[in-house]
Design a protein around this motif. Structure first.
Motif, mmCIF file in Angstrom:
data_model
loop_
_atom_site.group_PDB
_atom_site.id
_atom_site.type_symbol
_atom_site.label_atom_id
_atom_site.label_comp_id
_atom_site.label_asym_id
_atom_site.label_seq_id
_atom_site.Cartn_x
_atom_site.Cartn_y
_atom_site.Cartn_z
ATOM 1 N N MET A 146 1.007 -1.657 0.143
ATOM 2 C CA MET A 146 0.214 0.496 0.266
ATOM 3 C C MET A 146 0.499 1.759 -0.143
ATOM 4 S SD MET A 146 -2.559 1.048 3.208
ATOM 5 C CE MET A 146 -3.525 1.862 2.525
ATOM 6 N N ASP A 147 0.402 2.105 -0.518
ATOM 7 C CA ASP A 147 1.149 3.874 -0.942
ATOM 8 C C ASP A 147 0.174 4.642 -0.101
ATOM 9 O OD1 ASP A 147 2.640 5.557 -1.252
ATOM 10 O OD2 ASP A 147 3.490 4.698 -3.140
ATOM 11 N N ILE A 148 0.521 4.690 1.126
ATOM 12 C CA ILE A 148 -0.047 5.663 2.071
ATOM 13 C C ILE A 148 0.078 6.914 1.736
ATOM 14 C CG2 ILE A 148 1.403 5.685 3.929
ATOM 15 C CD1 ILE A 148 -2.383 4.839 3.751
ATOM 16 N N LYS A 149 1.081 7.424 1.222
ATOM 17 C CA LYS A 149 2.014 8.055 0.900
ATOM 18 C C LYS A 149 0.611 9.099 -0.396
ATOM 19 C CE LYS A 149 6.005 9.863 3.042
ATOM 20 N NZ LYS A 149 7.978 10.626 1.616
ATOM 21 N N LYS A 150 0.958 8.649 -1.029
ATOM 22 C CA LYS A 150 -0.050 8.406 -2.533
ATOM 23 C C LYS A 150 -1.372 8.698 -1.867
ATOM 24 C CE LYS A 150 2.205 6.875 -6.585
ATOM 25 N NZ LYS A 150 1.780 5.631 -6.949
ATOM 26 N N VAL A 181 -9.666 8.265 2.440
ATOM 27 C CA VAL A 181 -8.426 7.539 2.723
ATOM 28 C C VAL A 181 -8.914 6.363 4.476
ATOM 29 C CG1 VAL A 181 -5.637 7.425 4.427
ATOM 30 C CG2 VAL A 181 -6.528 8.821 2.671
ATOM 31 N N GLY A 182 -8.598 4.900 4.138
ATOM 32 C CA GLY A 182 -8.701 4.267 5.255
ATOM 33 C C GLY A 182 -7.164 3.386 5.018
ATOM 34 N N LEU A 183 -7.100 3.391 7.147
ATOM 35 C CA LEU A 183 -5.965 3.297 6.969
ATOM 36 C C LEU A 183 -6.370 1.552 8.407
ATOM 37 C CD1 LEU A 183 -4.318 6.303 8.859
ATOM 38 C CD2 LEU A 183 -3.977 5.472 6.564
ATOM 39 N N ASP A 184 -6.213 0.733 7.948
ATOM 40 C CA ASP A 184 -6.536 -0.353 8.209
ATOM 41 C C ASP A 184 -5.876 -1.425 7.810
ATOM 42 O OD1 ASP A 184 -7.917 -2.977 9.096
ATOM 43 O OD2 ASP A 184 -9.966 -1.949 9.043
ATOM 44 N N ASP A 185 -5.300 -2.841 8.629
ATOM 45 C CA ASP A 185 -4.562 -3.646 8.408
ATOM 46 C C ASP A 185 -4.823 -4.252 7.348
ATOM 47 O OD1 ASP A 185 -5.585 -4.064 10.233
ATOM 48 O OD2 ASP A 185 -5.270 -6.741 10.116
ATOM 49 N N LYS A 186 -6.486 -4.473 7.052
ATOM 50 C CA LYS A 186 -7.021 -5.322 5.968
ATOM 51 C C LYS A 186 -7.100 -4.184 5.119
ATOM 52 C CE LYS A 186 -8.692 -8.452 9.098
ATOM 53 N NZ LYS A 186 -8.207 -7.914 10.531
#
Length: 147
Positions: free
Chosen positions: A1-5, A114-119
């Motif tokens: 996952m490219d969270i910065k993007k 934006v969703g932050l989830d290990d899933k």
């Protein structure tokens, strides 16, 4: 996952559409805190998770939503604990700020940028540092940001 993007795209879209804020939904277990499946909850934050959540909860341009499948009584204890740590979630498992449109129903699926989830593929061991970097880059004058 490219969270910065993901964050860059959300902030860019906010500016382009002249929105006041973006919506960030965050899971608890294996995202904010290391999962503990014991009778009593633990509050072992992943590196940089606390700093990022505290910063996001202080900003005017981010609506922070706690996203969890915990039972309500357990979830309430987490919310209280986060609040005692200075982390304020605007909503829990809902986003009443975004209304349905003729093409979209947000009663069944909450709106988030934006969703932050290990899933979702969020790697809590490394991605929080990247979140911190992008938040510091986008610390706008109208937001309350830490130094």
């Amino acid at each position: 996952m490219d969270i910065k993007k993901a964050f860059e795209a959300a902030f860019s879209r906010m500016k382009e559409k002249n929105w006041e804020k973006i919506y960030v939904a965050v899971d608890i277990h294996d995202t904010i805190l290391r999962a503990c499946y014991e009778a009593e909850e633990t509050y072992d934050y992943f590196p940089y998770a606390f700093e990022c959540l505290w910063l996001m909860s202080q900003r005017n341009d981010i609506c922070l939503i706690l996203w969890s499948s915990c039972h309500k009584e357990v979830l309430s204890r987490y919310v209280d604990h986060f609040l005692s740590d200075g982390i304020r979630f605007d909503y829990v498992n809902t986003n009443p700020e975004v209304e349905d449109t003729p093409l979209q129903c947000f009663g069944e699926k909450l709106y988030m940028n934006v969703g932050l989830d290990d899933k979702f593929g969020f790697d809590a061991e490394s991605d929080w540092m990247e979140v911190l970097e992008v938040l510091q880059t986008h610390c706008e004058a109208n937001s309350r940001c830490s130094e």
